[in-house]
Design an enzyme around this catalytic site. Structure first.
Site, PDB file in Angstrom:
ATOM      1  N   ASP A  66     -31.671   1.382 -30.299  1.00  0.00           N
ATOM      2  CA  ASP A  66     -30.907   2.438 -29.640  1.00  0.00           C
ATOM      3  C   ASP A  66     -31.378   3.803 -30.150  1.00  0.00           C
ATOM      4  OD1 ASP A  66     -29.009   3.635 -28.010  1.00  0.00           O
ATOM      5  OD2 ASP A  66     -27.486   3.632 -29.583  1.00  0.00           O
ATOM      6  N   ASP A  73     -27.437   6.884 -29.000  1.00  0.00           N
ATOM      7  CA  ASP A  73     -26.476   7.348 -27.995  1.00  0.00           C
ATOM      8  C   ASP A  73     -25.955   6.211 -27.121  1.00  0.00           C
ATOM      9  OD1 ASP A  73     -28.645   6.727 -26.436  1.00  0.00           O
ATOM     10  OD2 ASP A  73     -28.644   8.595 -25.289  1.00  0.00           O
ATOM     11  N   SER A  75     -27.523   4.176 -25.376  1.00  0.00           N
ATOM     12  CA  SER A  75     -28.253   3.954 -24.119  1.00  0.00           C
ATOM     13  C   SER A  75     -28.775   2.521 -24.017  1.00  0.00           C
ATOM     14  CB  SER A  75     -29.406   4.955 -23.979  1.00  0.00           C
ATOM     15  OG  SER A  75     -30.174   5.016 -25.162  1.00  0.00           O
ATOM     16  N   ASN A  92     -37.352  -6.191 -25.244  1.00  0.00           N
ATOM     17  CA  ASN A  92     -35.929  -6.477 -25.432  1.00  0.00           C
ATOM     18  C   ASN A  92     -35.652  -7.841 -26.043  1.00  0.00           C
ATOM     19  OD1 ASN A  92     -36.578  -8.214 -23.445  1.00  0.00           O
ATOM     20  ND2 ASN A  92     -35.144  -7.440 -21.923  1.00  0.00           N
ATOM     21  N   PRO A 162     -42.052   0.710 -32.604  1.00  0.00           N
ATOM     22  CA  PRO A 162     -43.236   0.244 -33.343  1.00  0.00           C
ATOM     23  C   PRO A 162     -43.637  -1.161 -32.910  1.00  0.00           C
ATOM     24  CG  PRO A 162     -41.282   0.123 -34.721  1.00  0.00           C
ATOM     25  CD  PRO A 162     -40.850   0.781 -33.445  1.00  0.00           C
ATOM     26  N   HIS A 192     -36.037  -6.540 -42.139  1.00  0.00           N
ATOM     27  CA  HIS A 192     -36.638  -7.840 -41.834  1.00  0.00           C
ATOM     28  C   HIS A 192     -36.340  -8.877 -42.914  1.00  0.00           C
ATOM     29  CE1 HIS A 192     -39.724  -6.017 -38.773  1.00  0.00           C
ATOM     30  NE2 HIS A 192     -38.478  -5.973 -38.349  1.00  0.00           N
ATOM     31  N   THR A 193     -35.429  -8.570 -43.787  1.00  0.00           N
ATOM     32  CA  THR A 193     -34.901  -9.535 -44.761  1.00  0.00           C
ATOM     33  C   THR A 193     -33.927 -10.510 -44.095  1.00  0.00           C
ATOM     34  OG1 THR A 193     -33.656  -9.756 -46.824  1.00  0.00           O
ATOM     35  CG2 THR A 193     -33.048  -7.932 -45.442  1.00  0.00           C
ATOM     36  N   ASP A 252     -31.268  -8.582 -48.821  1.00  0.00           N
ATOM     37  CA  ASP A 252     -31.645  -8.309 -50.209  1.00  0.00           C
ATOM     38  C   ASP A 252     -33.069  -7.754 -50.267  1.00  0.00           C
ATOM     39  OD1 ASP A 252     -33.224 -10.492 -49.606  1.00  0.00           O
ATOM     40  OD2 ASP A 252     -32.106 -11.900 -50.845  1.00  0.00           O
TER      41      ASP A 252
HETATM   42  C1  HEM Z   1     -41.484  -0.943 -38.985  1.00  0.00           C
HETATM   43  C2  HEM Z   1     -41.716  -1.286 -37.745  1.00  0.00           C
HETATM   44  C3  HEM Z   1     -41.046  -2.454 -37.078  1.00  0.00           C
HETATM   45  C4  HEM Z   1     -41.658  -3.358 -36.284  1.00  0.00           C
HETATM   46  C5  HEM Z   1     -43.118  -3.356 -35.890  1.00  0.00           C
HETATM   47  C6  HEM Z   1     -40.665  -4.332 -35.898  1.00  0.00           C
HETATM   48  C7  HEM Z   1     -40.913  -5.401 -35.070  1.00  0.00           C
HETATM   49  C8  HEM Z   1     -40.047  -6.450 -34.885  1.00  0.00           C
HETATM   50  C9  HEM Z   1     -40.346  -7.634 -34.120  1.00  0.00           C
HETATM   51  C10 HEM Z   1     -41.651  -7.888 -33.373  1.00  0.00           C
HETATM   52  C11 HEM Z   1     -39.295  -8.463 -34.228  1.00  0.00           C
HETATM   53  C12 HEM Z   1     -39.140  -9.858 -33.621  1.00  0.00           C
HETATM   54  C13 HEM Z   1     -38.463  -9.778 -32.308  1.00  0.00           C
HETATM   55  C14 HEM Z   1     -38.447 -11.095 -31.615  1.00  0.00           C
HETATM   56  O1  HEM Z   1     -39.438 -11.821 -31.599  1.00  0.00           O
HETATM   57  O2  HEM Z   1     -37.391 -11.422 -31.058  1.00  0.00           O
HETATM   58  C15 HEM Z   1     -38.310  -7.805 -35.045  1.00  0.00           C
HETATM   59  C16 HEM Z   1     -37.085  -8.320 -35.366  1.00  0.00           C
HETATM   60  C17 HEM Z   1     -36.128  -7.622 -36.063  1.00  0.00           C
HETATM   61  N1  HEM Z   1     -36.201  -6.319 -36.495  1.00  0.00           N
HETATM   62 FE1  HEM Z   1     -37.849  -5.191 -36.513  1.00  0.00          FE
HETATM   63  N2  HEM Z   1     -39.464  -3.993 -36.450  1.00  0.00           N
HETATM   64  C18 HEM Z   1     -39.658  -2.852 -37.179  1.00  0.00           C
HETATM   65  C19 HEM Z   1     -38.676  -2.158 -37.868  1.00  0.00           C
HETATM   66  C20 HEM Z   1     -37.358  -2.539 -37.924  1.00  0.00           C
HETATM   67  C21 HEM Z   1     -36.297  -1.721 -38.436  1.00  0.00           C
HETATM   68  C22 HEM Z   1     -36.468  -0.292 -38.953  1.00  0.00           C
HETATM   69  C23 HEM Z   1     -35.164  -2.441 -38.344  1.00  0.00           C
HETATM   70  C24 HEM Z   1     -33.752  -2.076 -38.726  1.00  0.00           C
HETATM   71  C25 HEM Z   1     -33.300  -0.861 -38.926  1.00  0.00           C
HETATM   72  C26 HEM Z   1     -35.526  -3.734 -37.793  1.00  0.00           C
HETATM   73  C27 HEM Z   1     -34.668  -4.781 -37.614  1.00  0.00           C
HETATM   74  C28 HEM Z   1     -35.024  -6.000 -37.096  1.00  0.00           C
HETATM   75  C29 HEM Z   1     -34.153  -7.157 -37.106  1.00  0.00           C
HETATM   76  C30 HEM Z   1     -32.791  -7.246 -37.743  1.00  0.00           C
HETATM   77  C31 HEM Z   1     -34.840  -8.169 -36.439  1.00  0.00           C
HETATM   78  C32 HEM Z   1     -34.336  -9.591 -36.154  1.00  0.00           C
HETATM   79  C33 HEM Z   1     -33.656  -9.620 -34.811  1.00  0.00           C
HETATM   80  C34 HEM Z   1     -32.961 -10.925 -34.519  1.00  0.00           C
HETATM   81  O3  HEM Z   1     -33.009 -11.872 -35.310  1.00  0.00           O
HETATM   82  O4  HEM Z   1     -32.307 -10.999 -33.467  1.00  0.00           O
HETATM   83  N3  HEM Z   1     -36.855  -3.744 -37.521  1.00  0.00           N
HETATM   84  N4  HEM Z   1     -38.792  -6.564 -35.423  1.00  0.00           N
HETATM   85  C1  LIG Z   2     -35.837  -8.551 -20.919  1.00  0.00           C
HETATM   86  O1  LIG Z   2     -36.840  -7.946 -20.136  1.00  0.00           O
HETATM   87  C2  LIG Z   2     -37.365  -8.764 -19.110  1.00  0.00           C
HETATM   88  C3  LIG Z   2     -38.403  -7.956 -18.351  1.00  0.00           C
HETATM   89  O2  LIG Z   2     -39.352  -7.467 -19.218  1.00  0.00           O
HETATM   90  C4  LIG Z   2     -36.244  -9.218 -18.164  1.00  0.00           C
HETATM   91  O3  LIG Z   2     -36.771 -10.121 -17.221  1.00  0.00           O
HETATM   92  C5  LIG Z   2     -35.145  -9.906 -18.957  1.00  0.00           C
HETATM   93  O4  LIG Z   2     -34.064 -10.189 -18.123  1.00  0.00           O
HETATM   94  C6  LIG Z   2     -34.645  -8.995 -20.087  1.00  0.00           C
HETATM   95  N1  LIG Z   2     -33.679  -9.719 -20.899  1.00  0.00           N
HETATM   96  C7  LIG Z   2     -32.471  -9.246 -21.163  1.00  0.00           C
HETATM   97  C8  LIG Z   2     -31.611 -10.134 -21.958  1.00  0.00           C
HETATM   98  O5  LIG Z   2     -32.076  -8.166 -20.803  1.00  0.00           O
END
Ligand code: HEM
Ligand SMILES: *[C@@H]1O[C@H](CO)[C@@H](O)[C@H](O)[C@H]1NC(C)=O
Ligand SMILES: *[C@@H]1O[C@H](CO)[C@@H](O)[C@H](O)[C@H]1NC(C)=O
Ligand SMILES: *[C@@H]1O[C@H](CO)[C@@H](O)[C@H](O)[C@H]1NC(C)=O
Length: 325
Positions: A66, A73, A75, A92, A162, A192-193, A252
């Site tokens: 967000d 905001d 969005s 997403n 990112p 990512h912990t 952690d």
């Molecule tokens: C530094 C650059 C970052 C990159 C490139 C990045 C990328 C990603 C990607 C690719 C995933 C996996 C999504 C998926 O496959 O569903 C992920 C998951 C996640 N990211 Fe990041 N992230 C970044 C920074 C952050 C930051 C700053 C936060 C929190 C403030 C964050 C919180 C999370 C969390 C909590 C998940 C797990 C989501 C879930 O289990 O539903 N990430 N991130």
């Molecule tokens: C995530 O985005 C895809 C299109 O890139 C869409 O088809 C899908 O419904 C979206 N999923 C959710 C949960 O909003």
């Protein structure tokens, strides 16, 4: 006499603080308009976390996304009938579901007590704070007073988030655009912990790193084996694995210890240790949980200020998934 003096001094300070005017968030923003708001949410979040752990990572990531797209905001919460809102963007994955549901439930609970007062963006900021604490992370006071935005477009997501393939320079650039320093970026990567990643997001590192080296040499070999076992080629695209292989459900500093042990899941994680410019901070956070916690609180507070709407900008959404008009 002395009492009167302190009283006027206090009032003066309040005046100066509020005189800082628009654009500033404050703690206790709802102390007169909805004094119970944080207690109401704590209960909602606790109930939701008890139902499913995914609430925790989903809510944290929702808040991050967000803030990086159009500012913090709300969005990202908008549901579009044409599927062209922020949450419909290709990035997403895993944003759906429990993060949204937490906000919806919190909104319902708060509307019953103080209708039309608390913004959806503030709800998300409070919920993110609450789930971090629930997972064993640091407690902090959350700044409030955000208004909800009136724009949510999938087309604004590209380029603002990112990518897991980013190097240090790319990471620093995109965080700097959001007024976040390298130290903030490293501390926030500590999110990512907890949580999960789909196999496709790092498959390059285990199967097609380079023609001569299919496995990324910065991956610990045993960890690479484990990843290939959990995510075979042609794996079901729905499969998601723990991002922190050691303490996946605890907020952690083990994430940083993993980086030192070359068990960072994404290139963007591991590079924080591999690049000499960021390695000292990673080592510090790996050794000193207190340093990580302090840096995290600073960074997430700054994250929560990104592009905020205040004063009479935006609106207080009645339904978090739809604009008022
Ligand atoms: C530094 C650059 C970052 C990159 C490139 C990045 C990328 C990603 C990607 C690719 C995933 C996996 C999504 C998926 O496959 O569903 C992920 C998951 C996640 N990211 Fe990041 N992230 C970044 C920074 C952050 C930051 C700053 C936060 C929190 C403030 C964050 C919180 C999370 C969390 C909590 C998940 C797990 C989501 C879930 O289990 O539903 N990430 N991130
Ligand atoms: C995530 O985005 C895809 C299109 O890139 C869409 O088809 C899908 O419904 C979206 N999923 C959710 C949960 O909003
Ligand atoms: C895999 O690597 C290729 C080439 O480096 C790149 O174009 C692609 O975006 C990567 N895929 C993922 C999912 O990171
Ligand atoms: C970054 O900070 C500057 C100065 O305080 C402010 O004008 C700008 O809007 C901020 N940028 C974001 C994305 O919040």
């Amino acid at each position: 006499m002395e009492k009167l003096y302190f009283r006027s001094l206090y009032l003066l300070i309040i005046l100066i603080l509020s005189g800082r005017g628009e654009g500033q968030l404050v703690q206790n923003f709802y102390s007169s308009t909805c004094p119970n708001v944080e207690n109401i949410f704590r209960q909602v979040v606790l109930t939701k976390v008890k139902q499913t752990f995914v609430t925790i990572p989903a809510t944290i990531r929702l808040f991050f996304h967000d803030c990086f797209v159009e500012g913090c905001d709300g969005s990202v919460l908008i549901a579009s009938p044409n599927s062209d809102a922020e949450k419909d963007a290709p990035d997403n994955l895993s944003l759906a579901g429990d993060g949204f549901d937490t906000v919806v439930k919190a909104k319902q609970a708060v509307e019953a007590q103080c209708p039309g007062v608390v913004s959806c963006s503030d709800i998300l900021a409070i919920a993110a704070r609450d789930v971090v604490l629930q997972a064993g992370g640091p407690a902090y006071n959350v700044e409030l007073g955000r208004r909800d935005g009136t724009i949510s477009k999938a087309s604004r997501v590209a380029g603002n988030l990112p990518e897991p393939t980013f190097d240090l320079t790319q990471l620093n650039t995109i965080f700097a655009k959001n007024n976040l320093s390298q130290t903030d970026m490293i501390a926030l990567s500590g999110c990512h912990t907890v949580g999960f990643s789909h196999c496709s997001r790092f498959a390059n590192r285990t199967y097609s790193f380079s023609p001569s080296n299919p496995v990324d040499p910065t991956l610990d070999p045993a960890y690479a084996q484990q990843l290939m076992q959990e995510c075979p080629q042609n794996v079901d695209p729905q499969i998601a694995i723990n991002m922190d292989p050691v303490t996946p459900q605890v907020f952690d500093n083990v994430y940083f210890q993993n980086l030192v042990a070359r068990k960072g899941l994404f290139t963007s994680d591991q590079v924080l240790f591999e690049d000499p410019a960021s390695q000292p901070t990673v080592l510090d956070f790996a050794r000193n949980p207190g340093d990580f916690n302090r840096a995290f609180i600073t960074a997430i507070t700054k994250l929560g200020r990104v592009g905020v709407k205040t004063g009479n900008q935006g609106e207080i959404r009645r339904d978090c998934s739809a604009f008022n008009s």
